[in-house]
Design an enzyme around this catalytic site. Structure first.
Site: not given
Ligand code: NAP
Length: 337
Positions: A16, A18, A87-88, A129, A131, A153, A188
């Site tokens: 669900t 991004q 938790q992102s 990441s 980070e 994080y 995002r």
């Molecule tokens: P996001 O939009 O915040 O999505 C996070 C997802 O994790 C959501 O579907 C959320 O579900 C789910 N989630 C959180 N806690 C959970 C739990 N306890 N059990 C089940 N599902 C859970 O993050 P994103 O930007 O798509 O990033 C995807 C991944 O890549 C993350 O791990 C992030 O840390 C990593 N990342 C992102 C970036 C970036 O620039 N975007 C860069 C490096 C790494 P809900 O919809 O229910 O909240």
């Protein structure tokens, strides 16, 4: 719910989010049967996948609950798992450091345990990441650059990275860690700085908001366009051998540059609207992140295509259209398209 197919089958945690939503679209296009993990909530959070939901197989489970993850992997029977759930959001990780450690760190071990116990032949992708580099030891950062995370994080992600490598080395699991630099899109989360700017600028243009409050605008980040980055995740799981890859554009910019481009896109002067708010500063800042994506370019044949100006344009216009729809207001002036 979609039909079962005999072809390739993947499971996405965080479907669900991004990246999960773009990856689901991409895998469906590749002919995959796509399974997704969703957590139980009193309201639905499936806005980003609503348009493809009938093609997906969704299962309820939670990163905090080992039994639910084992059952998830058992019933979905995937050949590939993309572990994107976390938790992102960096600022929340200071407010909820324990929870961030549970979700973003230990959650990875629980997913890997589910793989080990149910079917160690499953290929596993971990969303690591930039980070993790934090107070950077060298610039640009590659796969061998030491980590010095600067937030709970980043610390949790470093744990997730190391445990992924450890399960690869301990149990021979095909586990790959993608060290992704920031990637953005109209999907995002609204609290992230790029989206806060693109949505804020759109709302200011429509007279719905009068200022854009910001913290530090001078840190440097390596930004790319999310739909391109999910392809890199998939490529990692199609290799002969598992490995870790830095994925980024190899260029960096400041949030200030992002904001200036966003305001200019709608013919607004940032000086009229930007308001500094010290409450938005982080307890410890990451000053500079810059990817050296040469391994990904050479081994995966992947490179970032969308530059900053184009990314800003895509996000600002998507937010402008969304805000017009929600508010019923229409833009005026030379920036209108
Ligand atoms: P996001 O939009 O915040 O999505 C996070 C997802 O994790 C959501 O579907 C959320 O579900 C789910 N989630 C959180 N806690 C959970 C739990 N306890 N059990 C089940 N599902 C859970 O993050 P994103 O930007 O798509 O990033 C995807 C991944 O890549 C993350 O791990 C992030 O840390 C990593 N990342 C992102 C970036 C970036 O620039 N975007 C860069 C490096 C790494 P809900 O919809 O229910 O909240």
């Amino acid at each position: 719910m979609g039909e079962r197919s005999s072809g390739r089958r993947a499971l996405i945690t965080g479907i669900t989010g991004q990246d999960g939503s773009y990856l689901a679209e991409f895998l469906l296009q590749q002919g995959y049967e796509v399974h997704g993990m969703v957590r139980r909530s009193s309201t639905e959070s499936s806005e980003r996948i609503a348009h493809i939901q009938e093609k997906l197989h969704l299962h309820q489970a939670d990163l905090l609950d080992q039994g639910s993850l084992i059952e998830l992997v058992r019933s979905a029977q995937p050949r590939e798992i993309y572990n994107l759930a976390a938790q992102s959001f960096v600022p929340t990780s200071w407010a909820q450091p324990g929870l961030t450690g549970e979700f973003t760190g230990l959650g990875v071990t629980r997913m890997l345990e589910a793989v080990r116990l149910v079917d160690p032949g499953i290929r596993f992708y971990q969303a690591s990441s930039s980070e993790m580099f934090g107070r950077t030891r060298e610039t640009p950062q590659n796969e061998a650059t030491p980590f010095h995370p600067r937030s709970p994080y980043g610390v949790a992600k470093a744990y997730g990275h190391h445990i992924t490598v450890n399960y690869r080395e301990s149990f021979g699991i095909f586990a790959a860690s993608g060290i992704l630099f920031n990637h953005e899109s109209p999907r995002r989360g609204r609290e992230f700085v790029t989206r806060k700017i693109s949505e804020g600028v759109a709302r200011i243009k429509l007279g719905l908001q009068s200022e854009l409050r910001h913290g530090n605008l001078d840190s440097k980040r390596d930004w790319g366009y999310a739909p391109e980055y999910v392809r890199a995740m998939w490529l990692m799981l199609q290799q002969e051998k598992p490995a870790d890859f830095v994925v980024g554009s190899g260029t960096h910019h400041t949030p200030r540059e992002f904001a200036e481009l966003a305001f200019a896109e709608l013919n607004l002067d940032p000086a009229d609207f930007l308001t500094h708010d010290p409450a938005l500063l982080r307890p410890a800042e990451v000053d500079t992140l810059l990817a050296d994506p040469s391994r990904a370019q050479k081994q995966l044949g992947w490179r970032a295509e969308t530059g900053l100006a184009e990314l800003v344009r895509i996000m600002v216009h998507a937010d402008l259209e969304a805000q017009e729809r929600i508010s019923g207001r229409r833009r005026r002036g030379a920036g209108a398209r």
